[in-house]
Design a protein around this motif. Structure first.
Motif, PDB file in Angstrom:
ATOM      1  N   LYS A 150      18.360  -5.927   1.578  1.00 38.83           N
ATOM      2  CA  LYS A 150      18.834  -6.238   2.931  1.00 38.83           C
ATOM      3  C   LYS A 150      19.244  -4.994   3.696  1.00 38.83           C
ATOM      4  CE  LYS A 150      20.556 -10.928   2.683  1.00 38.83           C
ATOM      5  NZ  LYS A 150      21.758 -11.696   2.387  1.00 38.83           N
ATOM      6  N   ILE A 189      12.251   1.412  -1.316  1.00 40.80           N
ATOM      7  CA  ILE A 189      11.873   0.166  -1.961  1.00 40.80           C
ATOM      8  C   ILE A 189      10.542  -0.374  -1.424  1.00 40.80           C
ATOM      9  CG2 ILE A 189      13.126  -1.453  -0.447  1.00 40.80           C
ATOM     10  CD1 ILE A 189      14.274  -2.599  -3.144  1.00 40.80           C
ATOM     11  N   ALA A 190      10.202  -0.013  -0.194  1.00 35.47           N
ATOM     12  CA  ALA A 190       8.937  -0.462   0.389  1.00 35.47           C
ATOM     13  C   ALA A 190       7.740   0.180  -0.334  1.00 35.47           C
ATOM     14  CB  ALA A 190       8.898  -0.134   1.878  1.00 35.47           C
ATOM     15  N   PHE A 243      10.949  -9.019  -5.844  1.00 33.90           N
ATOM     16  CA  PHE A 243      11.060  -9.052  -4.380  1.00 33.90           C
ATOM     17  C   PHE A 243      11.272 -10.476  -3.864  1.00 33.90           C
ATOM     18  CE2 PHE A 243       9.634  -4.691  -4.351  1.00 33.90           C
ATOM     19  CZ  PHE A 243      10.311  -4.184  -3.249  1.00 33.90           C
ATOM     20  N   LYS A 244      10.627 -11.429  -4.510  1.00 41.86           N
ATOM     21  CA  LYS A 244      10.741 -12.810  -4.055  1.00 41.86           C
ATOM     22  C   LYS A 244      12.086 -13.413  -4.456  1.00 41.86           C
ATOM     23  CE  LYS A 244       7.105 -16.115  -3.348  1.00 41.86           C
ATOM     24  NZ  LYS A 244       5.840 -16.566  -3.931  1.00 41.86           N
ATOM     25  N   PRO A 253       4.418   1.238   4.578  1.00 42.95           N
ATOM     26  CA  PRO A 253       4.650   0.199   3.566  1.00 42.95           C
ATOM     27  C   PRO A 253       5.848  -0.668   3.966  1.00 42.95           C
ATOM     28  CG  PRO A 253       4.897   2.407   2.601  1.00 42.95           C
ATOM     29  CD  PRO A 253       4.750   2.581   4.071  1.00 42.95           C
ATOM     30  N   VAL A 254       5.791  -1.943   3.618  1.00 35.67           N
ATOM     31  CA  VAL A 254       6.921  -2.830   3.919  1.00 35.67           C
ATOM     32  C   VAL A 254       7.460  -3.428   2.619  1.00 35.67           C
ATOM     33  CG1 VAL A 254       6.207  -3.381   6.273  1.00 35.67           C
ATOM     34  CG2 VAL A 254       5.373  -4.776   4.391  1.00 35.67           C
ATOM     35  N   PRO A 255       8.760  -3.757   2.598  1.00 31.37           N
ATOM     36  CA  PRO A 255       9.366  -4.220   1.345  1.00 31.37           C
ATOM     37  C   PRO A 255       8.975  -5.660   0.999  1.00 31.37           C
ATOM     38  CG  PRO A 255      11.011  -4.166   3.071  1.00 31.37           C
ATOM     39  CD  PRO A 255       9.755  -3.619   3.668  1.00 31.37           C
ATOM     40  N   ASP A 256       7.703  -5.911   0.855  1.00 30.83           N
ATOM     41  CA  ASP A 256       7.190  -7.215   0.467  1.00 30.83           C
ATOM     42  C   ASP A 256       5.826  -6.955  -0.170  1.00 30.83           C
ATOM     43  OD1 ASP A 256       5.683  -9.572   0.416  1.00 30.83           O
ATOM     44  OD2 ASP A 256       6.773 -10.431   2.113  1.00 30.83           O
ATOM     45  N   PRO A 257       5.743  -7.127  -1.504  1.00 36.21           N
ATOM     46  CA  PRO A 257       4.508  -6.719  -2.191  1.00 36.21           C
ATOM     47  C   PRO A 257       3.253  -7.398  -1.637  1.00 36.21           C
ATOM     48  CG  PRO A 257       6.182  -7.432  -3.772  1.00 36.21           C
ATOM     49  CD  PRO A 257       6.744  -7.674  -2.412  1.00 36.21           C
ATOM     50  N   GLU A 258       3.353  -8.686  -1.312  1.00 38.53           N
ATOM     51  CA  GLU A 258       2.152  -9.371  -0.819  1.00 38.53           C
ATOM     52  C   GLU A 258       1.734  -8.825   0.535  1.00 38.53           C
ATOM     53  OE1 GLU A 258       2.235 -13.797  -1.204  1.00 38.53           O
ATOM     54  OE2 GLU A 258       3.376 -13.267  -3.003  1.00 38.53           O
ATOM     55  N   VAL A 266       7.075  -6.842  -9.857  1.00 37.81           N
ATOM     56  CA  VAL A 266       7.481  -6.617  -8.452  1.00 37.81           C
ATOM     57  C   VAL A 266       7.473  -7.880  -7.613  1.00 37.81           C
ATOM     58  CG1 VAL A 266       7.093  -4.183  -7.899  1.00 37.81           C
ATOM     59  CG2 VAL A 266       5.160  -5.703  -7.951  1.00 37.81           C
ATOM     60  N   TYR A 267       6.473  -8.725  -7.819  1.00 36.18           N
ATOM     61  CA  TYR A 267       6.407  -9.946  -7.006  1.00 36.18           C
ATOM     62  C   TYR A 267       7.637 -10.817  -7.249  1.00 36.18           C
ATOM     63  CZ  TYR A 267       1.627  -8.662  -5.864  1.00 36.18           C
ATOM     64  OH  TYR A 267       0.533  -7.992  -5.397  1.00 36.18           O
ATOM     65  N   ILE A 284      22.401   1.729   7.474  1.00 37.28           N
ATOM     66  CA  ILE A 284      22.634   0.760   8.539  1.00 37.28           C
ATOM     67  C   ILE A 284      24.078   0.827   9.010  1.00 37.28           C
ATOM     68  CG2 ILE A 284      22.861  -1.753   8.880  1.00 37.28           C
ATOM     69  CD1 ILE A 284      20.121  -2.110   7.917  1.00 37.28           C
ATOM     70  N   HIS A 332      13.366   6.376  -3.737  1.00 37.43           N
ATOM     71  CA  HIS A 332      14.520   5.676  -3.163  1.00 37.43           C
ATOM     72  C   HIS A 332      14.023   4.603  -2.199  1.00 37.43           C
ATOM     73  CE1 HIS A 332      13.385   8.283   0.106  1.00 37.43           C
ATOM     74  NE2 HIS A 332      14.067   7.501   0.902  1.00 37.43           N
ATOM     75  N   ILE A 344       7.687   1.015  -3.476  1.00 45.84           N
ATOM     76  CA  ILE A 344       7.579   0.283  -4.743  1.00 45.84           C
ATOM     77  C   ILE A 344       6.793  -1.010  -4.530  1.00 45.84           C
ATOM     78  CG2 ILE A 344       8.898  -0.987  -6.501  1.00 45.84           C
ATOM     79  CD1 ILE A 344       9.435   1.869  -6.867  1.00 45.84           C
ATOM     80  N   ALA A 345       7.131  -1.717  -3.434  1.00 47.24           N
ATOM     81  CA  ALA A 345       6.451  -2.980  -3.138  1.00 47.24           C
ATOM     82  C   ALA A 345       4.964  -2.741  -2.960  1.00 47.24           C
ATOM     83  CB  ALA A 345       7.037  -3.602  -1.877  1.00 47.24           C
ATOM     84  N   ASP A 346       4.634  -1.575  -2.459  1.00 46.11           N
ATOM     85  CA  ASP A 346       3.244  -1.278  -2.148  1.00 46.11           C
ATOM     86  C   ASP A 346       2.416  -0.897  -3.374  1.00 46.11           C
ATOM     87  OD1 ASP A 346       1.726  -0.792   0.566  1.00 46.11           O
ATOM     88  OD2 ASP A 346       0.986   0.687  -0.854  1.00 46.11           O
ATOM     89  N   ILE A 347       3.048  -0.222  -4.345  1.00 47.07           N
ATOM     90  CA  ILE A 347       2.231   0.391  -5.399  1.00 47.07           C
ATOM     91  C   ILE A 347       2.496  -0.104  -6.832  1.00 47.07           C
ATOM     92  CG2 ILE A 347       3.723   2.415  -5.758  1.00 47.07           C
ATOM     93  CD1 ILE A 347       1.065   4.050  -5.946  1.00 47.07           C
ATOM     94  N   ALA A 348       3.729  -0.555  -7.111  1.00 48.81           N
ATOM     95  CA  ALA A 348       4.076  -0.770  -8.517  1.00 48.81           C
ATOM     96  C   ALA A 348       3.666  -2.144  -9.051  1.00 48.81           C
ATOM     97  CB  ALA A 348       5.583  -0.580  -8.699  1.00 48.81           C
ATOM     98  N   ASP A 349       3.467  -2.218 -10.389  1.00 40.28           N
ATOM     99  CA  ASP A 349       3.242  -3.502 -11.051  1.00 40.28           C
ATOM    100  C   ASP A 349       4.581  -4.129 -11.421  1.00 40.28           C
ATOM    101  OD1 ASP A 349       0.421  -3.158 -11.108  1.00 40.28           O
ATOM    102  OD2 ASP A 349       0.682  -1.735 -12.748  1.00 40.28           O
ATOM    103  N   SER A 353       2.635  -5.975   1.994  1.00 44.75           N
ATOM    104  CA  SER A 353       2.322  -4.555   2.011  1.00 44.75           C
ATOM    105  C   SER A 353       0.898  -4.298   1.505  1.00 44.75           C
ATOM    106  CB  SER A 353       3.336  -3.784   1.172  1.00 44.75           C
ATOM    107  OG  SER A 353       3.424  -2.452   1.586  1.00 44.75           O
ATOM    108  N   ARG A 354       0.464  -5.088   0.506  1.00 45.46           N
ATOM    109  CA  ARG A 354      -0.869  -4.868  -0.053  1.00 45.46           C
ATOM    110  C   ARG A 354      -1.959  -5.544   0.768  1.00 45.46           C
ATOM    111  NH1 ARG A 354       0.849  -4.323  -6.395  1.00 45.46           N
ATOM    112  NH2 ARG A 354       2.908  -3.659  -5.789  1.00 45.46           N
ATOM    113  N   VAL A 403      20.603   5.394   1.127  1.00 48.52           N
ATOM    114  CA  VAL A 403      19.921   4.217   1.671  1.00 48.52           C
ATOM    115  C   VAL A 403      20.883   3.080   2.001  1.00 48.52           C
ATOM    116  CG1 VAL A 403      18.156   2.492   1.189  1.00 48.52           C
ATOM    117  CG2 VAL A 403      17.857   4.813   0.368  1.00 48.52           C
TER     118      VAL A 403
END
Lengths: 334, 323
Positions: free
Chosen positions: B257, B216-217, B244-245, A268-273, B240-241, A196, B214, B219-224, A275-276, A192
């Motif tokens: 990144k 990360i997106a 990620f923040k 899914p996107v790498p942002d929990p808010e 996770v919040y 890039i 592997h 994880i953002a979608d499903i994990a606590d 993405s959900r 990963v």
């Protein structure tokens, strides 16, 4: 505008694979590619995205001459690739290079990096003496970021990491200064954090040598990155057809075709808010129809959340809905 | 606060190779709370799969647990339990869906036989109970039990097989599920479907999950909560919040990144320079320093301590350590 023909042009391309139906049955066809048109000029980036089985790899392989088309034409600088003279054909094979998905199986394990890279140079008379070869191969290795080159020249593939191997594969593809590189999932097997880096390397070659790319991937993020940074197009394939083509950010952020819209709502996107919060566009059915027997009318009608009676009967043409942004959908044409 | 169901303490797992020992998991501390979805993210070689295998003591013969403890429910130490004790834990308490498990189904056995075999291997012989439980799980995973149970693996799609595996893992009513890259081989739409199903399943059963990937997106979608692993070490743990923040470890920041994603500006995405360290001879100090933009002298000499920045947000980095 010059009247020079495009580097590569594909007209109404069809590739059908025969399959036997039962013991006594006749032959049926998997319509892997079924009526695709595209044009590639020098330095262009054309990114094909789609789910497995959509025909993107078959399309790529046919364009580079690895699969024989069933119908339609592939024109290299205006000439049908099946009707090239021997000399023209060699030129075409030299100018169109390939980067495969798996850097583990696309390098000969018994050959050193030097042997692998010097072969095409000798084959095309770019360098002959050992000294010239070492110099040229070292140059290539520096170009793809394998530095210092002396450390890599006499290594075998098993002594390199996946990312380093893929760089050797890239070096091999560019060693003969091709005009077009078909890269089929070139970063899927790469770690990963290094992905890039490989994409940037390919983009750098586009800038320096005006190399054109046909980039094939199932990863919308990678397609967006490559096409957006290279100023290219993204084309979305579904069941053997291109259903949408347009500039990278337009296709990703403001898709036209319902299929693209559904896909974008699902990734899914790498942002929990974010993405959900995404609202999944519900499909009518999760099952992809068989490419042996695609549904009549629009091929997506059996799953499309917006389908109308017309979609089941007539196939929508690919039309320019917005500037440089085409879609094949009856929502946009009457 | 929910109690810790699983506590990994100072765990060290080594693989023997001719050059020496690969330090695949090295001094790892990690807890899984009851009822949560813990995401474990890392690149290949980060040790995330080894960690999963070590928890159930399913490591290959070349590997060994050199140090540490794996406490389950605060009492059993799985790292040092005898095989007969482990048998009571596997599948009944903790189930694992290994990576690339889609190919693990026996092509000559109908799906129903997979359920019966699994039950039998764990001493459950009540055929009627097994079929009832399997049917219930399959419908929960939105499959038609009657049809699927009668099918052979080749008659099912990838997404269906993945759901069968989840149902199989849940057959003996485990408390915890470890899923190693469960959506990696799947297409976009199937992945979305499975992720939503897992969330739904979690909401309905409150089963504890450890979700390894592997991506990360995902994880953002499903994990606590999430743990970021690199080269055999846990670099950062937190909600996770929060992570990620405000990622705090330079590796977490760089990893986020480096993902070509659908959001954010492509101009800000970049790969992490350098490559993963050799885990036979890892660099002294922090394992990320050779690639870290903030590396200081101390990073090259001493391993960073783990500090708690906010309750539950742990980072192993000298930048955040009080010296």
């Amino acid at each position: 505008m010059s009247s020079e023909p495009p580097l590569m042009e594909v007209r109404n391309l069809r590739v059908y694979y025969p399959v036997r139906k039962g013991i006594f049955g006749g032959v049926a066809y998997v319509k892997a590619v079924d009526g695709v048109d595209l044009v590639l000029n020098k330095g262009d980036i054309f990114t094909l995205v789609g789910e497995s089985g959509c025909g993107k790899t078959t399309l790529g392989k046919t364009i580079v001459g690895l699969v024989r088309p069933t119908g339609g034409e592939i024109l290299y600088k205006g000439k049908n690739i099946l009707k090239l003279s021997k000399r023209e054909y060699l030129e075409y094979r030299r100018n169109v290079q390939i980067i495969h998905q798996d850097p583990f199986s696309s390098l000969n394990p018994t050959k050193t990096v030097f042997q692998t890279l010097s072969f095409p140079l000798k084959r095309w008379g770019i360098a002959r003496s050992r000294r010239d070869l070492i110099e040229k191969v070292s140059e290539l290795l520096s170009l793809v970021g394998l530095e210092p080159p002396e450390d890599f020249l006499f290594k075998y593939p098993h002594q390199l990491s996946g990312g380093q191997r893929q760089r050797v594969v890239v070096a091999r593809a560019i060693s003969v200064n091709p005009e077009l590189i078909m890269a089929d999932e070139p970063i899927t097997m790469i770690d990963v954090s290094l992905r890039i880096g490989i994409l940037d390397l390919l983009l750098d070659l586009q800038k320096r040598f005006n190399t054109a790319y046909l980039f094939i991937t199932h990863d919308f993020g990678a397609a967006r990155y490559f096409a957006a940074k290279g100023g290219g197009l993204i084309a979305v394939m579904y069941l053997g057809k291109i259903v949408e083509v347009g500039p990278a950010e337009d296709v990703i952020h403001d898709p036209l075709h319902p299929y693209t819209k559904v896909l974008m709502s699902a990734v899914p996107v790498p942002d929990p808010e974010l993405s959900r919060k995404k609202k999944l566009l519900k499909l009518k059915s999760l099952d992809i129809p068989s490419p042996m027997n695609p549904p009549p009318g629009c091929r997506f009608n059996t799953r499309c959340p917006f389908s109308k009676p017309k979609c089941e009967k007539e196939e929508p043409p690919l039309v320019e809905v917005r500037k440089k942004h085409w879609a094949a959908c009856w929502l946009y044409t009457s | 606060m929910p109690r810790n169901l699983l506590e990994v303490r100072s765990l060290r797992v080594l693989y023997k190779v001719h050059r020496g020992d690969v330090k695949a998991v090295d001094n790892v501390d990690l807890s899984v709370r009851e009822g949560e979805i813990l995401g474990v993210v890392g690149e290949s070689g980060s040790g995330k799969s080894t960690l999963a295998l070590a928890i159930l003591r399913l490591l290959p013969k070349t590997a060994r647990i050199a140090n540490g403890h794996i406490y389950y429910k605060g009492e059993v130490d799985l790292a040092h339990s005898p095989e007969n004790k482990l048998k009571e834990v596997r599948w009944k308490e903790i189930s694992l869906i290994p990576q690339a498990a889609l190919n693990a189904l026996n092509p000559t056995l109908k799906i129903v036989d997979h359920f019966l075999e699994t039950a039998r291997a764990h001493g459950v012989h009540d055929r009627k109970w097994v079929i009832e439980r399997a049917s219930k799980l399959l419908s929960l995973l939105r499959l038609e039990p009657d049809r699927v149970l009668k099918s052979y693996p080749h008659e099912l799609s990838g997404g269906m097989k993945q759901r069968v595996l989840i149902a199989l893992a849940m057959l003996l009513e485990p408390t915890m599920l470890i899923l190693d890259e469960p959506t990696t081989a799947l297409d976009v739409l199937t992945q979305r479907f499975i992720l939503d199903l897992l969330k739904d399943l979690h909401a309905k059963t409150n089963i504890t999950m450890m979700f390894i990937t592997h991506d990360i997106a995902v994880i953002a979608d499903i994990a606590d909560r999430m743990a970021v692993m690199y080269a055999g070490k846990v670099m950062e743990v937190g909600d996770v919040y929060t992570v990620f923040k405000e990622p705090k470890h330079p590796y977490s920041i760089a990893l986020m990144k480096s993902i070509p994603s659908l959001t954010g500006s492509v101009e800000e995405m970049r790969s992490i320079p350098g490559t993963l360290p050799d885990l036979v001879n890892p660099p002294p100090g922090c394992r990320f320093w050779p690639r870290c933009p903030h590396a200081m002298d101390i990073c090259k000499k001493e391993e960073p301590p783990t500090v708690e920045l906010k309750p539950g947000h742990l980072v192993s980095c000298w930048l955040h350590a009080r010296r």
